[in-house]
Design a protein around this motif. Sequence first.
Motif, PDB file in Angstrom:
ATOM      1  N   ALA A  40      77.982 -35.030 -59.784  1.00 11.46           N
ATOM      2  CA  ALA A  40      76.827 -34.324 -59.826  1.00 11.46           C
ATOM      3  C   ALA A  40      76.686 -33.577 -61.152  1.00 11.46           C
ATOM      4  N   ILE A  41      75.501 -33.319 -61.478  1.00 10.65           N
ATOM      5  CA  ILE A  41      75.400 -32.384 -62.980  1.00 10.65           C
ATOM      6  C   ILE A  41      74.628 -31.206 -62.649  1.00 10.65           C
ATOM      7  N   PHE A  42      73.455 -31.392 -61.702  1.00  9.94           N
ATOM      8  CA  PHE A  42      72.697 -30.372 -61.138  1.00  9.94           C
ATOM      9  C   PHE A  42      72.767 -30.032 -59.884  1.00  9.94           C
ATOM     10  N   PHE A  43      72.354 -28.588 -59.525  1.00 12.81           N
ATOM     11  CA  PHE A  43      72.385 -28.291 -58.039  1.00 12.81           C
ATOM     12  C   PHE A  43      70.918 -27.384 -57.952  1.00 12.81           C
ATOM     13  N   LEU A  44      70.418 -27.773 -56.687  1.00 15.36           N
ATOM     14  CA  LEU A  44      69.182 -27.186 -56.448  1.00 15.36           C
ATOM     15  C   LEU A  44      69.310 -25.918 -55.946  1.00 15.36           C
ATOM     16  N   ASN A  45      68.757 -24.704 -56.643  1.00 14.46           N
ATOM     17  CA  ASN A  45      68.892 -23.613 -56.154  1.00 14.46           C
ATOM     18  C   ASN A  45      67.531 -23.225 -55.674  1.00 14.46           C
ATOM     19  N   LEU A  46      67.560 -22.783 -54.223  1.00 12.35           N
ATOM     20  CA  LEU A  46      66.297 -22.626 -53.604  1.00 12.35           C
ATOM     21  C   LEU A  46      66.255 -21.108 -53.267  1.00 12.35           C
ATOM     22  N   GLN A  47      65.360 -20.619 -53.425  1.00 13.66           N
ATOM     23  CA  GLN A  47      65.241 -19.051 -53.326  1.00 13.66           C
ATOM     24  C   GLN A  47      64.482 -18.758 -51.982  1.00 13.66           C
ATOM     25  N   ILE A  48      65.104 -18.371 -51.042  1.00 16.17           N
ATOM     26  CA  ILE A  48      64.461 -18.445 -49.726  1.00 16.17           C
ATOM     27  C   ILE A  48      63.680 -16.924 -49.804  1.00 16.17           C
ATOM     28  N   VAL A  75      62.209 -23.470 -56.257  1.00 14.63           N
ATOM     29  CA  VAL A  75      63.287 -24.164 -56.479  1.00 14.63           C
ATOM     30  C   VAL A  75      63.649 -24.303 -58.054  1.00 14.63           C
ATOM     31  N   THR A  76      64.816 -24.133 -58.530  1.00 20.09           N
ATOM     32  CA  THR A  76      65.255 -24.391 -59.713  1.00 20.09           C
ATOM     33  C   THR A  76      66.523 -25.499 -59.862  1.00 20.09           C
ATOM     34  N   LEU A  77      66.434 -25.834 -61.028  1.00 20.66           N
ATOM     35  CA  LEU A  77      67.421 -27.079 -61.377  1.00 20.66           C
ATOM     36  C   LEU A  77      68.412 -26.318 -62.135  1.00 20.66           C
ATOM     37  N   GLU A  78      69.676 -26.259 -61.723  1.00 18.72           N
ATOM     38  CA  GLU A  78      70.868 -25.228 -62.244  1.00 18.72           C
ATOM     39  C   GLU A  78      71.873 -26.386 -62.587  1.00 18.72           C
ATOM     40  N   VAL A  79      72.373 -26.245 -63.682  1.00 23.31           N
ATOM     41  CA  VAL A  79      73.690 -26.802 -64.213  1.00 23.31           C
ATOM     42  C   VAL A  79      74.753 -26.604 -63.529  1.00 23.31           C
ATOM     43  N   ILE A  80      75.704 -27.325 -62.709  1.00 22.54           N
ATOM     44  CA  ILE A  80      76.714 -27.085 -62.058  1.00 22.54           C
ATOM     45  C   ILE A  80      77.769 -26.456 -63.031  1.00 22.54           C
ATOM     46  N   PRO A  81      78.680 -25.543 -62.552  1.00 20.87           N
ATOM     47  CA  PRO A  81      79.545 -24.912 -63.368  1.00 20.87           C
ATOM     48  C   PRO A  81      80.515 -26.173 -64.209  1.00 20.87           C
ATOM     49  N   PHE A  82      80.797 -25.899 -65.299  1.00 19.03           N
ATOM     50  CA  PHE A  82      81.652 -26.955 -66.159  1.00 19.03           C
ATOM     51  C   PHE A  82      83.013 -26.986 -65.363  1.00 19.03           C
ATOM     52  N   GLY A  83      83.584 -28.199 -65.066  1.00 22.04           N
ATOM     53  CA  GLY A  83      85.025 -28.390 -64.677  1.00 22.04           C
ATOM     54  C   GLY A  83      85.004 -28.423 -63.221  1.00 22.04           C
ATOM     55  N   ILE A  84      83.775 -28.312 -62.451  1.00 23.20           N
ATOM     56  CA  ILE A  84      83.818 -28.531 -61.081  1.00 23.20           C
ATOM     57  C   ILE A  84      84.038 -29.984 -60.766  1.00 23.20           C
ATOM     58  N   ASN A  85      83.677 -30.777 -61.472  1.00 23.77           N
ATOM     59  CA  ASN A  85      83.480 -32.421 -61.405  1.00 23.77           C
ATOM     60  C   ASN A  85      83.628 -32.654 -59.747  1.00 23.77           C
ATOM     61  N   PHE A  86      82.302 -32.588 -59.204  1.00 14.71           N
ATOM     62  CA  PHE A  86      82.129 -32.569 -57.996  1.00 14.71           C
ATOM     63  C   PHE A  86      81.339 -34.329 -57.860  1.00 14.71           C
ATOM     64  N   SER A  87      82.278 -35.242 -57.150  1.00 16.45           N
ATOM     65  CA  SER A  87      82.082 -36.447 -57.266  1.00 16.45           C
ATOM     66  C   SER A  87      80.616 -36.816 -56.302  1.00 16.45           C
ATOM     67  N   LEU A 138      71.733 -35.187 -58.878  1.00 15.61           N
ATOM     68  CA  LEU A 138      71.368 -34.010 -58.317  1.00 15.61           C
ATOM     69  C   LEU A 138      72.081 -33.851 -56.684  1.00 15.61           C
ATOM     70  N   THR A 139      72.500 -32.406 -56.463  1.00 17.30           N
ATOM     71  CA  THR A 139      73.366 -32.426 -55.135  1.00 17.30           C
ATOM     72  C   THR A 139      72.582 -31.017 -54.503  1.00 17.30           C
ATOM     73  N   TYR A 140      72.725 -31.013 -53.120  1.00 18.62           N
ATOM     74  CA  TYR A 140      72.400 -29.889 -52.236  1.00 18.62           C
ATOM     75  C   TYR A 140      73.814 -29.009 -52.417  1.00 18.62           C
ATOM     76  N   GLU A 141      75.005 -29.525 -52.534  1.00 14.06           N
ATOM     77  CA  GLU A 141      75.961 -28.840 -52.489  1.00 14.06           C
ATOM     78  C   GLU A 141      77.265 -29.198 -53.370  1.00 14.06           C
ATOM     79  N   TYR A 142      78.125 -28.255 -53.609  1.00 10.76           N
ATOM     80  CA  TYR A 142      79.290 -28.548 -54.619  1.00 10.76           C
ATOM     81  C   TYR A 142      80.302 -27.650 -54.125  1.00 10.76           C
ATOM     82  N   SER A 143      81.729 -27.987 -54.690  1.00 15.02           N
ATOM     83  CA  SER A 143      82.765 -27.174 -54.273  1.00 15.02           C
ATOM     84  C   SER A 143      84.072 -27.642 -55.191  1.00 15.02           C
ATOM     85  N   GLU A 144      84.887 -26.897 -55.477  1.00 18.39           N
ATOM     86  CA  GLU A 144      86.124 -27.414 -56.132  1.00 18.39           C
ATOM     87  C   GLU A 144      86.887 -28.332 -55.306  1.00 18.39           C
TER      88      GLU A 144
END
Length: 292
Positions: free
Chosen positions: A129-137, A146-158, A163-169
């Motif tokens: 995944a490259i982008f995360f969907l940041n939704l401001q409730i 809703v804003t498209l955000e780049v996932i922190p470099f190095g996370i490498n979330f498969s 586009l993903t709605y979640e990521y983690s290390e």
Amino acid sequence: MYCQTNDTLKELLWESVSPCYEALTSELDPDDIEKLNVFELEENIYDEKNGYIQLNISYPTCGCYCSNIAGAYKQQNKDYTILINEAWSCSSERKLHSNKPMDSVLPKGFGINTFIPSLTTEKLPLDQAIFFLNLQIPRKGTETKVTLEVIPFGINFSSNSPLTYEYSESDQSQNLNDIQYLASKIKDKKTLDYLAESTHDSIDHNDFELINSLIDPNHTSKAFQSLDKLSAQLRELKFIFYLYHAIEYKSLILDWDQEAQRFYIKTQIPNKEWMDFRSFLLRNDYWQGPSC
């Protein structure tokens, strides 16, 4: 969001923030839990009248913190759709979820092409995944940004989608802070392009010495084992850079349709931001490695 209070809404809101609350109370005695009032803190909000709850707390593990924000969107049948933003610092985890399937809550056909209409996902070279969907409730009303955000470099979330709605290390995560350091110290801004293109002979002598100081063939103290591996990593980041600049709409304003029980796109906000590759590497967030 809605001026109606009932036990069902109260339960839904508290259930939405229960992971964060349980992390805080997991090591407390029952008497201490009974006395606890997290909403005495300014950063925490419980607004049942408007269907909104926000919990930001630190819990007793390595100075970790969690954040749960939830909002209720009323349906025509008097039921509620709950949206939840969740973040955990020590696992570099972010999650946008709902008590309903996300595909049934977001606008019909919603996806990466909502932001990058020209993108053909079948040709993407990355399996992450490259982008995360940041939704401001919102606390009040139903207009939701809703804003498209780049996932922190190095996370490498498969992921099979950019586009993903979640990521983690994970064990695939990699500390790439040396790249940010390199971008901040190079004398020639073209050096990063030369590295990504593997035209190493074109690199300025002083910059080349800096690059060599970041390489360790034994991979014991540095992020990269060779110049070729550094170049390969920069090629991946440059692809993300190109994709970032292909974004036509960086943000959207969504609004809620009670009858359809889902959002619709009210406003598309054009992406007018431009930066060079070096600035992109300097401005983005990086995975900082395990917290404990």
